[in-house]
Design an enzyme around this catalytic site. Sequence first.
Site, PDB file in Angstrom:
ATOM      1  CB  SER A 195      25.716  41.795  -3.830  1.00  0.00           C
ATOM      2  OG  SER A 195      26.001  43.131  -3.536  1.00  0.00           O
ATOM      3  CB  SER A 207      25.583  44.303  -0.568  1.00  0.00           C
ATOM      4  OG  SER A 207      24.406  43.851  -1.202  1.00  0.00           O
ATOM      5  CE  LYS A 265      29.492  44.113  -4.461  1.00  0.00           C
ATOM      6  NZ  LYS A 265      28.427  44.673  -3.610  1.00  0.00           N
TER       7      LYS A 265
END
Lengths: 477, 64
Positions: A162, A186, A84
């Site tokens: 996310s 997330s 990420k």
Amino acid sequence: MANHIPDDVFFSTITEITTKLRAKEFSAVELTRAFSDRLERLGPRYNGLALSLREQAHRKAREADDELKRGRYRPLQGIPYGVKDLLAVHGHPTTWGAKPYAGQVFDEDALVVQKLDKAGAILIGKLAMVELAGGGGYRFPAASLTGPGLNPWDRTRWSGGSSSGSGIATAAGLVTFALGSETSGSILTPSAFCGVTGLRPTYGLVSRRGAMALSWTLDKIGPLCRSAEDCGLVLQVIAGGDIRDPGSAGRGFSYVPQFARKPSDLTVGYAPADFEEWADPSARTDFKNALAVVKSLGVQMKEVEIPDFPYAAILGTVLNGEMGSIFEELIRSGKVDELADKRQIAGLKASLDLPAVEYLKAMRIRSRVQDAFRELFVDVDLLLTPSRLAPAPPIGDPLDRTPAVAAPTGSRGLSGIIPAGNLAGLPALSLPCGFADKMPVAISLVGRPMNENHLIAIGRAFQSQTDWHRRRPPITT
Amino acid sequence: MDVTRRTLATLFAAAVAAPGAEAAPQASESDDDKAARELMRNNAQQLAKVSLPMATEPAFRFRA
């Protein structure tokens, strides 16, 4: 040596690929090149790619091949993965998914990246994310520098966030595994929506050094993989104490499936209401079937109810206090207005007005939440619940749209387990368990702190009886 | 000088008309701003309902 990597390999587990590498069915260089090609070609189709790291990946792959030739094996040698884009990779932009930080470059890798590098894994790309991990409260999936995460199963649906790119890349076979992060949902949400296996570790088990901080006391880094076992293998590498992370628990993790307690020795707490009234009607059959599979493993089952606290309000207050402090400069400088999502901008600005006494009240109530879960875990070893009550929503829908199914009255079930589990620092494992409306749905196992081996053991057993985790999205190359 | 009622009225009118005496115009708040503040208010209201014994300490510890 093969010039062409078979499609199956893109959807193979770490162990399967490791076996093929050591058997010289292909080289690490060939594998890395194939995954990099795929990530660069397909990642943008789903808005899943932030940055390809092909060149450095190629160098690392050559080193991996040299070692393989010498018979030197490391735990994740030659395995391509992505992170990420809130994890720093030195010398390359780490954007946090947000325009104000688009050109930001750090001079040191995040500790988890350093550890994976030592284990021989090959970092091939930075993966897209919701801007600033969505802490201000985003209203639309497009709250990102790279646009909305598009679900590999249906591009008209959201990937979840996310850690949107992490879910996308793993589901679409663009990486063998990915690292994401969770403050409140997330990792679990993109795992559930994209049909992959995601693990949110115990708070403090994995160092946050080199990761964007959204909330010091809530942030956790964890893997999104093709299987529960893969989650165990990755966690074993990335976990461990770190004196430079004030939240570090100072403990490591050893993946020891051979020492896991037998399912018949474990008691699983669940709430029937979660699988019936609370669940979206399109998903109820799959959730009930998943419940039946878990029961068939031989575990003891016990009906439970989540302790009664206003979890969303507690988490929201803690988050506002910490996030507001972390991003104070961004907000006061006005650069916050460069973010994509207006609700997120408003949430960040409002957070500066949170009185200190409110934050402290939330943190005091949080102590009581932890006590309540310790009591709950006296009678059960794990909790079982749908990861998300409905499949992924359409991409254009606002995320605060009133649900089609009204929240039922009566039993609380385990509703609120995502904020609750994050407040209490508990580990959770999301397992694909079927399809609703042709989109993946998943169940979650939530455990006591530091009990990841139990979660993974039940997860492995579940995945030995089902094949949802082996399904592939309809991707045309 | 004698201060007549007319003088006082004139002084009062001048004071009101002076720069800085006008109230600052209210900045308009967007729907998103309102929603964010409403959420914080709701959070505070929900936290206020939770029973919290005085002895309960926050879920973090300072170590010297």
